[in-house]
Motif scaffolding. Structure first.
Motif, mmCIF file in Angstrom:
data_model
loop_
_atom_site.group_PDB
_atom_site.id
_atom_site.type_symbol
_atom_site.label_atom_id
_atom_site.label_comp_id
_atom_site.label_asym_id
_atom_site.label_seq_id
_atom_site.Cartn_x
_atom_site.Cartn_y
_atom_site.Cartn_z
ATOM 1 N N VAL A 79 -5.814 -8.983 -7.798
ATOM 2 C CA VAL A 79 -6.070 -9.551 -9.131
ATOM 3 C C VAL A 79 -5.999 -8.499 -10.232
ATOM 4 N N LYS A 80 -6.095 -7.220 -9.861
ATOM 5 C CA LYS A 80 -6.076 -6.148 -10.865
ATOM 6 C C LYS A 80 -4.680 -5.566 -11.100
ATOM 7 N N GLN A 137 -0.816 -4.921 -19.439
ATOM 8 C CA GLN A 137 -1.656 -6.075 -19.138
ATOM 9 C C GLN A 137 -1.674 -6.396 -17.641
ATOM 10 N N CYS A 138 -2.752 -7.057 -17.206
ATOM 11 C CA CYS A 138 -2.825 -7.534 -15.827
ATOM 12 C C CYS A 138 -1.847 -8.697 -15.664
ATOM 13 N N SER A 177 -7.189 -13.337 -17.156
ATOM 14 C CA SER A 177 -8.204 -14.381 -17.137
ATOM 15 C C SER A 177 -8.168 -15.163 -18.445
ATOM 16 N N ARG A 178 -8.543 -16.425 -18.354
ATOM 17 C CA ARG A 178 -8.643 -17.224 -19.563
ATOM 18 C C ARG A 178 -9.993 -17.021 -20.238
ATOM 19 N N VAL A 179 -10.849 -16.223 -19.566
ATOM 20 C CA VAL A 179 -12.138 -15.847 -20.145
ATOM 21 C C VAL A 179 -11.941 -14.500 -20.825
ATOM 22 N N HIS A 180 -12.250 -14.404 -22.102
ATOM 23 C CA HIS A 180 -11.943 -13.201 -22.887
ATOM 24 C C HIS A 180 -12.666 -11.953 -22.383
ATOM 25 N N SER A 239 -12.925 -10.814 -19.466
ATOM 26 C CA SER A 239 -12.301 -10.184 -18.305
ATOM 27 C C SER A 239 -10.798 -10.035 -18.513
ATOM 28 N N GLU A 240 -10.267 -8.929 -17.998
ATOM 29 C CA GLU A 240 -8.827 -8.673 -18.121
ATOM 30 C C GLU A 240 -8.002 -9.520 -17.162
#
Length: 244
Positions: A119-120, A172-173, A177-180, A182-183
């Motif tokens: 994921v990273k 960028q990853c 994520s769609r949550v600001h 987290s990257e």
């Protein structure tokens, strides 16, 4: 292996004692259990003849699946996907035009990375000068050792298509994520997607987890080559025992 476990166990007892979550009776019982370890190890070693009998029974078997117990049991139960299952999931994701998930699925299989490393991954890990790389190397979070993996043409195409569609920049990853806060997507979100994939083709989601993707290609390679050392290198294990 036993010594570090004992150290951690003793540290846990000390911390629990300091926090007041462990009473004196519990602490004494746990320390008493620790004192039994040398004797139990000795008794286990004395059972060499029994182990030898089991070894003789298994030595000519071509394939053997060993399921761990205790804390490793949930991971041990996570099976690898078969080729027909891989194709079925790919076709379903293609038909439903789930570009991001198809890229994640293919990259997970090719990379054989643990979920925390997958994921990273960043765009620069797989793309240079706007061209997808056929081979790359990343540092593993768990072992702090580099591991190299190949990107097949199919994976390069799907990951490249997702990067262009999402207009991702080099730093960028790949799977933001769609949550600001987290990257990148979380390992839990990755696992939810995986369970959705296997359920979509009629498999039991409870039997599969993120280690499914890590061991799928390794299992296919081992079945074809029977080369355990090669699988160890592919998975980035520091010890052969971890691969077995």
């Amino acid at each position: 292996f036993t010594a570090p476990l004992v150290d951690q166990y003793m540290l846990a007892i000390l911390l629990a004692d300091l926090r007041g979550t462990l009473n004196e009776k519990q602490r004494k019982e746990m320390v008493a259990d620790l004192r039994l370890v040398p004797d139990l190890v000795g008794r286990t070693l004395e059972r060499e003849s029994e182990v030898e009998k089991i070894a003789q029974t298994l030595k000519d078997i071509r394939h053997c699946l060993y399921l761990g117990r205790g804390i490793n049991m949930p991971i041990a139960y996570e099976g690898a996907l078969k080729l027909k299952e891989i194709y079925a999931i790919r076709i379903r994701l293609q038909l439903e035009k789930r570009v991001r998930e198809l890229a994640l699925f293919n990259l997970a299989i090719d990379s054989k990375l643990r979920g925390c490393d997958l994921v990273k991954l960043r765009v620069c890990d797989v793309m240079q000068s706007n061209r997808m790389m056929s081979r790359t190397m990343v540092m593993q979070q768990k072992t702090r050792r580099p591991v190299q993996f190949e990107l097949t043409e199919q994976t390069r195409d799907t990951v490249g298509a997702w990067i262009n569609l999402a207009q991702l920049k080099s730093e960028q990853c790949i799977f933001p994520s769609r949550v600001h806060a987290s990257e990148h997507i979380s390992t839990r979100q990755y696992e939810r997607l995986l369970k959705d994939w296997v359920a979509s083709i009629g498999l039991d989601p409870a039997a599969y987890g993120t280690h499914t993707m890590r061991r799928t290609k390794a299992t296919l390679i081992y079945r074809r080559t029977k080369n355990l050392r090669a699988v160890q290198l592919l998975l980035g294990h520091t010890k052969l025992e971890s691969t077995v």
